[in-house]
Design a protein around this motif. Structure first.
Motif, PDB file in Angstrom:
ATOM      1  N   LYS A 197       0.825  -1.211   0.000  1.00 38.09           N
ATOM      2  CA  LYS A 197       0.000   0.000   0.000  1.00 38.09           C
ATOM      3  C   LYS A 197       0.862   1.264   0.000  1.00 38.09           C
ATOM      4  N   SER A 198       1.822   1.313   0.927  1.00 39.04           N
ATOM      5  CA  SER A 198       2.668   2.511   0.998  1.00 39.04           C
ATOM      6  C   SER A 198       3.488   2.661  -0.271  1.00 39.04           C
ATOM      7  N   THR A 199       3.950   1.523  -0.784  1.00 36.31           N
ATOM      8  CA  THR A 199       4.719   1.578  -2.025  1.00 36.31           C
ATOM      9  C   THR A 199       3.874   2.152  -3.154  1.00 36.31           C
TER      10      THR A 199
ATOM     11  N   PHE B  84       2.831  10.774   5.173  1.00 36.69           N
ATOM     12  CA  PHE B  84       3.708   9.641   5.416  1.00 36.69           C
ATOM     13  C   PHE B  84       3.114   8.709   6.463  1.00 36.69           C
ATOM     14  N   GLN B  85       3.508   7.450   6.353  1.00 36.40           N
ATOM     15  CA  GLN B  85       3.005   6.470   7.317  1.00 36.40           C
ATOM     16  C   GLN B  85       3.586   6.736   8.701  1.00 36.40           C
ATOM     17  N   GLU B  86       4.904   6.961   8.735  1.00 38.60           N
ATOM     18  CA  GLU B  86       5.525   7.307  10.004  1.00 38.60           C
ATOM     19  C   GLU B  86       5.214   8.785  10.242  1.00 38.60           C
TER      20      GLU B  86
ATOM     21  N   LEU C  96      -3.401   9.973   1.954  1.00 38.03           N
ATOM     22  CA  LEU C  96      -3.148   9.879   3.394  1.00 38.03           C
ATOM     23  C   LEU C  96      -2.728   8.452   3.737  1.00 38.03           C
ATOM     24  N   ASP C  97      -1.526   8.281   4.279  1.00 36.89           N
ATOM     25  CA  ASP C  97      -1.053   6.936   4.634  1.00 36.89           C
ATOM     26  C   ASP C  97      -1.328   6.691   6.118  1.00 36.89           C
ATOM     27  N   GLU C  98      -2.313   5.893   6.388  1.00 35.73           N
ATOM     28  CA  GLU C  98      -2.735   5.523   7.748  1.00 35.73           C
ATOM     29  C   GLU C  98      -2.956   6.735   8.646  1.00 35.73           C
ATOM     30  N   PRO C  99      -3.921   7.575   8.272  1.00 37.31           N
ATOM     31  CA  PRO C  99      -4.144   8.795   9.060  1.00 37.31           C
ATOM     32  C   PRO C  99      -4.690   8.526  10.463  1.00 37.31           C
TER      33      PRO C  99
HETATM   34 MG   LIG Z   1       2.526   1.126   4.759  1.00 38.60          MG
END
Ligand SMILES: [Mg+2]
Ligand SMILES: Nc1ncnc2c1ncn2[C@@H]1O[C@H](COP(=O)(O)OP(=O)(O)OP(=O)(O)O)[C@@H](O)[C@H]1O
Lengths: 283, 258, 344
Positions: free
Chosen positions: B42-44, B84-86, B175-178
Motif C-alpha cells: 500500500k505505501s509503495t 507519510f506512514q511514520e 493519506l497513509d494511515e491517518p
Molecule cells: Mg505502509
C-alpha cells in the motif's frame, strides 16, 4: 608491484575493519582512526626501535595502549555527548575534535621527525621474478592472521555476538539485558587497537611521523566508502581495491597523481553508487 | 475524466514484487481507501503515485497528464500531495511554523524577492500566517500551535502531518494511515476531519487498517494483497467478497468491518 | 512569550523593518562599534594583535559559509577546497593578468560558487557521514590538483609575490588608499567589513523564508519534497553560497599573505572551519564567529608556552566540547529559556 598491492591490501583491511567496527556499533565515524594508527606506530618505535623490546611484545603493548585510548574515548567523550547533544552532528564533530587532540598530543610528545625501525626479520624472498623482502612478508602474514582472528572472534565468541547484536539494533540489545555502554566501550577499544596494530605493522615498512594520521584516516574513509560504511566484507573489498590501486598507481605514475586519480574516481563512483559496492541502497 | 488513473503500475525490489500490475482510477471528490494486510504494497503504491519512487513499469495519469517520471516536488506543485506512514513533521519548529513553511508552493515572490523582503514576499508571509492559523484551528490544533512540534502528543502529530499537506493546497491528497494509533474518539473526530477535507473540494485516497473507519468513510475500496489488486468496489461489496475475506483470514487480528 | 516565538517565524520577515530595533540589531550595532572603533583605537599600535584579529575575522567569515551548509543538514568538509580555489583564482589573475584585487575578490567568490554548484549538484545527494567523507576527499583532491597543476598553479612552489590590493579611485577621489604589507590596519578594516557584510547577509538569509526552507531540509528532506519544495535546488543554493564565502575568504588571504601554496588550505583547515561552528554552537548565527575568535585568539595566547601549545589547545577544545556539547552560545540560550519558556 602486485605483491606490494597484497601487502598494502591486507594491512589496509586491518584499518578498514577497525573503523567499520566502530562505525557499525556506535554509528560514529572515527575521524581519529589515522591518529590511532600513528600512535600504534610510535609505540612500536619507542619500545622496539629505541628500547629493544621484542617486536611481538611491542605489538601487545600497542593493543594495550590503543585499547585504553579507545575505551576512554567512548566512556568519557562519546557517551557523554550522546546524552547531552541536541543535534546529531555533534557526535561526529566530537570525533573530529578527538582526531585533532591526538594529533596535537603526538606533535607535542613525539615531535615532527619521520621515524623508522630496523626490519624485524631480514632476507628477501623471490617469488616468480619479483622480490619480496621478508619484513613485508611477515607484516602481511601477521595482518592476515589478525584479520582471520578478528572475524572468528566476532563470529563465534560471546562478546563478538554481543557486538554484532549491538550493531544490528541498539534498543533490542539493551532490552536483552546486555550492558550496552560497556560493550560499546569494548568495541571502541577493539577498533582502536586494530588501528594501532596496523600502525605497528606498517611502521616497519614505511616508518611514521606525527602528520600521517590524517592521511591514514582519509585512506580508511576511502575504503569504507568504496565498500559501503559499516559492512565487514565491504571493508575488506575496499581495502583490496585501494591497496592495489595504490600499488599500481605508484609504480606507473609520478607521486601524487595516483591519489588525485583515486579521489576523482572515488567521487565519480559515489555519485553513481552512493552506498558503496556492498551497501544497501537507502530509502 | 477521473482525477487519477493508475495504469498497470509495477514496482520490483530485487526479487520481490511490491506492487504488481495495479490499475485503478479515482473520480473527483471521492474518498477512496486502499486496504490490505501488512506488507501488501500500500505505501509503495502511494510512493509510486506521488512519484517518490520510480515504477518498474506502468504509469500514473493525473488530471489527464502523465506524471510518471516527474520529480516529486513537481507532482506536489500540480496538487498531488502525500502524507507519510511514520509521523513526519519538522520537529524543531512550532506547529505554526511547520504549516507556514508548508505554504511554499504559494510563494509568488522569487528567491531574490524573498531574500530582500520585497512587498510581494511580505504580503505572502502575512497571508500564509493567516491561512496556517486557519488550517490549524480547523484541524483542532489551534491551542497547541506555538508548541515545538517534537513535544506534541501523538494524535496531534498525525493531525499536524495532515495540516502540512493541506497547506500545500492539494487537489488530490494521499493519506497513509491517518488514523493509526488513535483511540475510538480520536478516530471519530479524524473521520469527520477527512470528510471536511473532501467538502473543501479535495479528493482523498487513504491507506488504513482501521476497518470500521474505512467502511464508514469511503466511497470505494481497493484491496491489495502481495502487491496484487484482488478487489475493488463499494464498502458493502468488499465486505462480502470471498477473496478479500480469505486474504484477511490468516490474520484474525484484523477484523473486517463489524 | 508570544513575541519571542513570533520573531522566529517567516511571517515576520515582512516586518523586518520593525525588527531593526530588536535586540539582535542592537547587538549587531554594538559589534560594529567594537570592531570599527573600539579595536582600532585600543590595539591600533599592536600590529601583531591586529593581524591575529584579521585572521580570526576572515576565518569566521569562511566558517559562516560552513554554518549555512550545517543549516541544510550537511557537514561540509570541502570549505578548504573552495578557499583554495578562490585563492588561486585571485593569485593567478593578479600575477598573470594584473587584474585588480578589487575585481578578483568577488570574481574568486563567483568561480568558487559556480564550481560548488557544479560539484554540489550531484554530491549533495549524499547525506551524513557519506557527505562528510566525500567533501573531505574533495579537499584532498583539490590540494593535489593544485600540486599537479603544472604551470598554472606552479605546483609546490606556489604563487608568490601577489601584489597587495591597490588604490580605488572614484571620480578622481581616492576612496581606498593602497595597501602595504607593512601595515596590517587596512587589511583589518577590509576583513572586518567582509565579516560585517557576511553577517548581515546570512542573518537576513536565515530570517527569511529561504532560511526556513533550509531548516526544513535539515529536519526532513522527504517532507519538504512532499510539500513541493525543490530540495535539490535549495541544497545547491545553500552550498554555492557557502562556496562563495570560501572563495572570497581565500582571495582575501592571498592578498593578505601575498602568496598561496597547495598546502595553504588542507584537510586540517576544512576541519577547523567545522570546529569553529561547533564550538560556538550550530544553532546560532554568531556560533562560527564566537568559535573562530576564541580558538584563534587562544591559540595565539598559548604561543607563550611554545612546546605544549598544540597539546593544550587540543585539550582545551575537547574540554569545551564536553562541557558545552551544544556550543558556547548554548549557555545564553539556557538562561533565556528558563525565563521565557518555563513549560519547555
Ligand atoms: Mg505502509
Ligand atoms: N525500499 C525498499 N526496498 C526493498 N523492499 C521494499 C522497499 N520498500 C518496501 N519494500 C517491500 O515491499 C513490500 C511492500 O511494502 P509496503 O511498505 O508498501 O507495505 P504496506 O502495505 O504499506 O505495509 P504496512 O501495512 O505494514 O504499512 C514489503 O514486503 C516491503 O518489505
Amino acid at each position: 608491484m602486485l605483491l606490494n598491492g597484497v601487502v598494502l591490501a591486507v594491512n589496509y583491511a586491518l584499518i578498514a575493519l577497525g573503523i567499520t567496527l566502530i562505525f557499525s556499533i556506535m554509528n560514529i565515524l572515527n575521524f581519529a582512526h589515522g591518529q590511532m594508527f600513528m600512535i600504534g606506530g610510535f609505540v612500536v618505535y619507542y619500545l622496539y626501535g629505541l628500547f629493544g623490546v621484542n617486536y611481538f611484545a611491542s605489538l601487545v603493548a600497542v593493543v594495550a595502549v590503543l585499547g585504553v585510548i579507545g575505551w576512554c574515548f567512548e566512556k568519557f567523550f562519546f557517551q557523554r555527548m550522546r546524552k547531552m547533544a541536541t543535534r546529531e552532528e555533534n557526535s561526529m564533530l566530537l570525533a573530529v575534535g578527538t582526531a585533532l587532540l591526538l594529533e596535537n598530543l603526538a606533535l607535542s610528545f613525539f615531535g615532527e621527525k619521520q621515524r623508522g625501525v630496523p626490519p624485524v626479520v631480514s632476507g628477501v624472498f623471490k617469488i616468480g621474478d619479483a622480490f619480496l623482502p621478508a619484513g613485508r612478508l611477515l607484516v602481511m602474514v601477521l595482518a592476515l592472521v589478525l584479520i582471520v582472528g578478528l572475524l572468528l572472534f566476532v563470529q563465534y565468541t560471546k562478546l563478538g555476538r554481543a557486538l554484532r547484536a549491538l550493531a544490528q539494533d541498539r534498543e533490542v540489545t539493551y532490552l536483552m539485558g546486555v550492558n550496552v555502554d560497556r560493550i560499546a566501550a569494548l568495541g571502541f577499544a577493539l577498533g582502536a587497537a586494530l588501528a594501532g596494530l596496523a600502525g605497528g605493522l606498517l611502521m616497519t615498512v614505511f616508518g611514521i611521523n606525527s602528520g600521517v594520521g590524517t592521511v591514514y584516516s582519509i585512506k580508511a574513509f576511502i575504503m569504507i566508502m568504496i565498500g559501503g560504511a559499516g559492512i565487514v566484507p565491504g571493508a575488506i573489498l575496499g581495502a583490496v581495491v585501494l591497496g592495489f590501486a595504490e600499488a599500481i598507481g605508484y609504480a606507473l605514475l609520478p607521486g601524487s597523481i595516483t591519489y588525485l586519480l583515486i579521489f576523482v574516481g572515488l567521487i565519480v563512483f559515489l555519485l553513481f553508487r552512493p552506498q558503496g559496492l556492498m551497501g544497501k541502497p537507502w530509502g | 475524466m477521473p482525477i487519477l488513473e493508475v495504469q498497470g503500475i509495477t514496482k520490483r525490489y530485487g526479487g520481490l514484487i511490491a506492487v504488481n500490475n495495479v490499475s485503478f482510477s479515482v473520480e473527483k471528490g471521492e474518498i477512496v481507501a486502499v486496504i490490505g494486510p501488512n506488507g501488501a504494497g500500500k505505501s509503495t503504491l502511494f510512493k509510486l503515485v506521488s512519484s517518490f519512487v520510480p515504477p518498474t513499469s506502468g504509469k500514473v495519469v493525473y488530471n489527464g497528464q502523465t506524471i510518471t517520471g516527474l520529480p516529486p516536488h513537481e507532482v506536489a506543485r500540480r496538487g498531488l500531495v502525500r502524507t507519510f506512514q511514520e509521523t513526519t513533521i519538522f520537529k524543531e519548529m512550532t506547529a505554526l511554523q511547520n504549516v507556514i513553511v508548508a505554504h511554499h508552493l504559494r510563494c509568488s515572490a522569487s528567491s531574490l524577492g524573498i531574500y530582500f523582503a520585497s512587498p510581494k514576499a511580505r504580503a505572502d508571509e502575512v497571508s500564509f500566517r493567516d491561512r496556517a492559523t486557519e488550517i490549524l484551528d480547523y484541524l483542532g490544533l489551534g491551542a497547541v500551535k506555538r508548541l515545538q512540534a517534537r513535544n506534541l502528543p501523538h494524535g496531534h502529530l498525525r493531525a499536524l502531518g495532515i495540516a502540512i499537506a493541506m497547506a500545500a493546497e492539494p487537489k488530490l491528497l494521499l493519506l497513509d494511515e491517518p488514523f493509526a494509533g488513535m483511540n475510538l474518539e480520536e478516530t471519530d473526530a479524524a473521520v469527520e476531519m477527512v470528510r471536511g477535507i473532501r467538502e473543501r473540494g479535495v479528493t482523498v485516497v487513504l491507506v488504513e487498517h482501521d476497518m470500521s473507519a474505512v467502511m464508514r468513510i469511503s466511497d470505494k475500496i481497493i484491496v491489495l494483497n502481495f502487491g496484487l489488486k484482488i478487489a475493488e468496489g463499494a464498502p458493502a461489496e468488499i465486505q462480502r467478497n470471498d477473496a478479500v475475506v480469505e486474504a484477511y483470514l490468516g490474520r484474525p487480528d484484523d477484523e473486517l468491518g463489524h | 512569550m508570544d513575541q519571542a516565538t513570533d520573531n522566529r517565524c517567516p511571517a515576520t520577515a515582512g516586518e523586518a523593518g520593525g525588527s531593526l530595533f530588536s535586540w539582535q540589531a542592537l547587538g549587531f550595532t554594538g559589534f560594529l562599534l567594537l570592531v570599527f572603533v573600539g579595536v582600532p583605537v585600543t590595539f591600533g599600535r599592536l600590529p601583531y594583535f591586529i593581524t591575529v584579529l584579521t585572521n580570526a575575522a576572515v576565518l569566521s567569515f569562511i566558517s559562516l559559509g560552513v554554518w549555512i551548509t550545517f543549516s541544510i543538514g550537511r557537514m561540509n568538509l570541502a570549505q578548504g577546497a573552495f578557499a583554495l580555489v578562490g585563492g588561486y583564482v585571485t593569485a593567478i589573475l593578479a600575477t598573470r593578468y594584473g587584474i585588480s584585487f578589487w575585481v578578483c575578490l568577488p570574481l574568486s567568490g563567483l568561480v568558487s560558487a559556480v564550481l560548488g554548484a557544479l560539484i554540489g549538484w550531484p554530491m549533495l545527494r549524499l547525506k551524513g557521514v557519506y557527505f562528510a567523507m566525500t567533501t573531505l576527499s574533495l579537499t584532498e583532491a583539490i590540494r593535489l590538483l593544485a600540486l599537479n597543476g603544472g604551470d598554472v598553479t606552479k605546483g609546490a612552489t606556489g604563487i608568490v609575490n601577489v601584489p597587495p590590493p591597490g588604490t580605488i579611485w572614484i571620480f578622481g577621489r581616492m576612496v581606498v588608499p593602497p595597501f602595504s604589507s607593512a601595515d596590517p590596519m587596512p587589511y583589518y578594516f577590509l576583513a572586518a567589513g567582509m565579516l560585517a557584510l557576511g553577517l548581515v547577509a546570512v542573518w537576513r538569509l536565515s530570517n527569511s523564508r529561504l532560511g526556513w526552507v533550509f531548516r526544513s531540509l535539515r529536519q526532513n528532506e522527504d517532507l519538504a519534497t512532499s510539500i513541493g519544495i525543490n530540495v535539490a535546488k535549495y541544497r545547491v543554493m545553500a552550498f554555492s553560497l557557502c562556496c562563495f564565502m570560501a572563495g572570497t575568504g581565500g582571495a582575501f588571504f592571498v592578498a593578505f599573505q601575498q602568496n598561496i601554496y597547495p598546502s595553504t588550505y588542507t584537510v586540517a583547515d576544512s576541519v577547523n572551519f567545522l570546529l569553529y561552528c561547533f564550538l560556538g554552537g550550530l544553532d546560532y548565527l554568531f556560533g562560527p564567529i564566537v568559535g573562530a575568535f576564541l580558538l584563534v585568539i587562544s591559540f595565539e595566547l598559548l604561543h607563550a608556552i611554545q612546546d605544549y601549545q598544540a597539546l593544550i589547545y587540543g585539550a582545551l577544545m575537547i574540554f569545551c566540547m564536553l562541557c558545552l556539547p551544544n556550543g558556547i552560545l548554548s549557555l545564553r540560550l539556557r538562561r533565556f529559556d528558563g525565563r521565557r519558556n518555563p513549560k519547555a
